[in-house]
Scaffold this active site. Structure first.
Site, PDB file in Angstrom:
ATOM      1  CB  SER A 106      32.454  38.548  38.676  1.00  0.00           C
ATOM      2  OG  SER A 106      32.393  38.594  37.260  1.00  0.00           O
TER       3      SER A 106
ATOM      4  CG  HIS B 249      29.310  35.287  39.182  1.00  0.00           C
ATOM      5  ND1 HIS B 249      28.031  34.855  39.477  1.00  0.00           N
ATOM      6  CD2 HIS B 249      29.165  36.251  38.236  1.00  0.00           C
ATOM      7  CE1 HIS B 249      27.156  35.525  38.742  1.00  0.00           C
ATOM      8  NE2 HIS B 249      27.810  36.376  37.980  1.00  0.00           N
TER       9      HIS B 249
ATOM     10  CG  ASP C 174      29.385  37.572  34.857  1.00  0.00           C
ATOM     11  OD1 ASP C 174      28.224  37.388  35.257  1.00  0.00           O
ATOM     12  OD2 ASP C 174      30.277  38.102  35.556  1.00  0.00           O
TER      13      ASP C 174
ATOM     14  CG  MET D  70      27.898  38.630  29.176  1.00  0.00           C
ATOM     15  SD  MET D  70      28.483  40.318  29.384  1.00  0.00           S
ATOM     16  CE  MET D  70      28.822  40.334  31.145  1.00  0.00           C
TER      17      MET D  70
ATOM     18  CG  HIS E   3      24.801  35.813  35.533  1.00  0.00           C
ATOM     19  ND1 HIS E   3      25.172  37.102  35.880  1.00  0.00           N
ATOM     20  CD2 HIS E   3      23.527  35.909  35.059  1.00  0.00           C
ATOM     21  CE1 HIS E   3      24.181  37.929  35.633  1.00  0.00           C
ATOM     22  NE2 HIS E   3      23.171  37.238  35.123  1.00  0.00           N
TER      23      HIS E   3
ATOM     24  CG  MET F  98      23.747  37.987  31.783  1.00  0.00           C
ATOM     25  SD  MET F  98      25.111  39.065  32.288  1.00  0.00           S
ATOM     26  CE  MET F  98      26.340  37.824  32.685  1.00  0.00           C
TER      27      MET F  98
ATOM     28  CG  MET G  30      20.893  40.925  37.307  1.00  0.00           C
ATOM     29  SD  MET G  30      22.573  40.288  37.494  1.00  0.00           S
ATOM     30  CE  MET G  30      23.570  41.640  36.848  1.00  0.00           C
TER      31      MET G  30
ATOM     32  CG  ASP H  70      26.333  39.696  39.301  1.00  0.00           C
ATOM     33  OD1 ASP H  70      27.396  40.332  39.419  1.00  0.00           O
ATOM     34  OD2 ASP H  70      26.054  38.983  38.319  1.00  0.00           O
TER      35      ASP H  70
HETATM   36  C1  DX5 Z   1      27.462  42.100  34.971  1.00  0.00           C
HETATM   37  C2  DX5 Z   1      27.933  40.802  35.557  1.00  0.00           C
HETATM   38  C3  DX5 Z   1      28.609  40.922  36.851  1.00  0.00           C
HETATM   39  C4  DX5 Z   1      29.849  41.760  36.852  1.00  0.00           C
HETATM   40  C5  DX5 Z   1      30.116  42.249  38.250  1.00  0.00           C
HETATM   41  O1  DX5 Z   1      26.757  41.821  33.825  1.00  0.00           O
HETATM   42  O2  DX5 Z   1      26.832  39.939  35.723  1.00  0.00           O
HETATM   43  O3  DX5 Z   1      28.888  39.625  37.394  1.00  0.00           O
HETATM   44  O4  DX5 Z   1      30.977  41.085  36.396  1.00  0.00           O
HETATM   45  O5  DX5 Z   1      31.199  43.119  38.208  1.00  0.00           O
HETATM   46  P1  DX5 Z   1      31.383  44.281  39.273  1.00  0.00           P
HETATM   47  O6  DX5 Z   1      31.498  43.604  40.619  1.00  0.00           O
HETATM   48  O7  DX5 Z   1      32.654  44.936  38.846  1.00  0.00           O
HETATM   49  O8  DX5 Z   1      30.183  45.169  39.193  1.00  0.00           O
HETATM   50 ZN    ZN Z   2      27.080  37.984  36.821  1.00  0.00          ZN
END
Ligand code: DX5
Ligand code: ZN
Length: 230
Positions: free
Chosen positions: A11, A36, A38, A40, A69, A71, A144, A178
């Site tokens: 990630s 990956h 993220d 948001m 991903h 969100m 998740m 994840d």
């Molecule tokens: C959380 C993200 C994850 C996060 C994982 O909202 O979707 O992808 O970055 O990070 P770690 O591996 O540190 O939990």
């Molecule tokens: Zn993620």
């Protein structure tokens, strides 16, 4: 049953954003399978991150697939921009379209807008059975293992039952997990049937990323359920 091969997906949320192209290269050179990303929006989750222009910059620097991903509350509106920016897998959250009809509309919008592979994610407190009608329409289900929003949280082991349920329901696409994956928890995910394994802090934290990724991959492959193909 056939399950897809292990994909180790660092990630980028945990990378040094000031050197994003170098971080992409470092991660690829260390043996990552997917990157990956993220996304948001400050509404679906209390954090704000990566828009399409930055995904495009990551895609330009990358030669492995981008696993994006989302969100965000309005994924259908942004599917086109993220697909054009280079997302190979684009995953939305069931919680923003929590019915069969609403989700099938999101999935159709993703396909129409050129998304190569569509994923649906479920939060830790969302029952998995709701997505059963979608299993024939998606390429990936993301289970998740933390509440989304931030890296570095602790793994919620209860969600492993959802991964087992997906495989026992016959789903042969990617099952991704994840949040909180590390050398202790990542093998539990593989053992339960997950093949796409996301880790942020566990991969970007230690100094030797190549050694870390090989250890995680070996631990995952050693934990695969009998009869699955590595
Ligand atoms: C959380 C993200 C994850 C996060 C994982 O909202 O979707 O992808 O970055 O990070 P770690 O591996 O540190 O939990
Ligand atoms: Zn993620």
């Amino acid at each position: 049953m056939h399950t897809p091969p292990i994909q180790i997906a660092p990630s980028l949320l945990s990378c040094d954003f000031g050197q994003i192209a170098a971080e992409v290269k470092r991660t690829e050179d260390a043996g990552a399978d997917w990157l990956h990303v993220d996304v948001m929006d400050g509404h679906f989750v209390p954090n704000l991150t990566i828009g399409p222009p930055l995904v495009k910059a990551i895609h330009t620097a990358a030669s492995i697939p981008l696993d994006v991903h989302l969100m965000i509350t309005n994924p259908a509106e942004f599917a086109g921009p993220y697909a054009k920016a280079g997302a190979e897998v684009l995953t939305y959250h069931w919680e923003v379209a929590p019915s069969e009809q609403a989700s099938l509309e999101v999935i159709a919008a993703f396909r129409e807008q050129g998304v190569p592979q569509v994923g649906v994610a479920v939060n830790p407190d969302t029952p998995i059975e709701g997505i059963e009608p979608l299993l024939g329409s998606v390429d990936l289900v993301l289970v998740m293992s933390v509440f989304p929003g931030f890296g570095g949280q602790s793994f919620i082991a209860d969600v492993l039952d959802k991964t087992r349920w997906l495989r026992s329901a016959g789903f042969e696409g990617h099952v991704e997990m994840d949040g909180g994956l590390d050398p202790a928890t990542l093998p539990l995910c593989a053992e339960a049937g997950a093949n796409a394994l996301v880790a942020g802090s566990a991969i970007f934290g230690p100094p030797d990323m190549a050694a870390t990724i090989s250890e995680l991959r070996a631990a995952a492959e050693a934990a695969l359920p009998a009869g699955s193909e590595a």
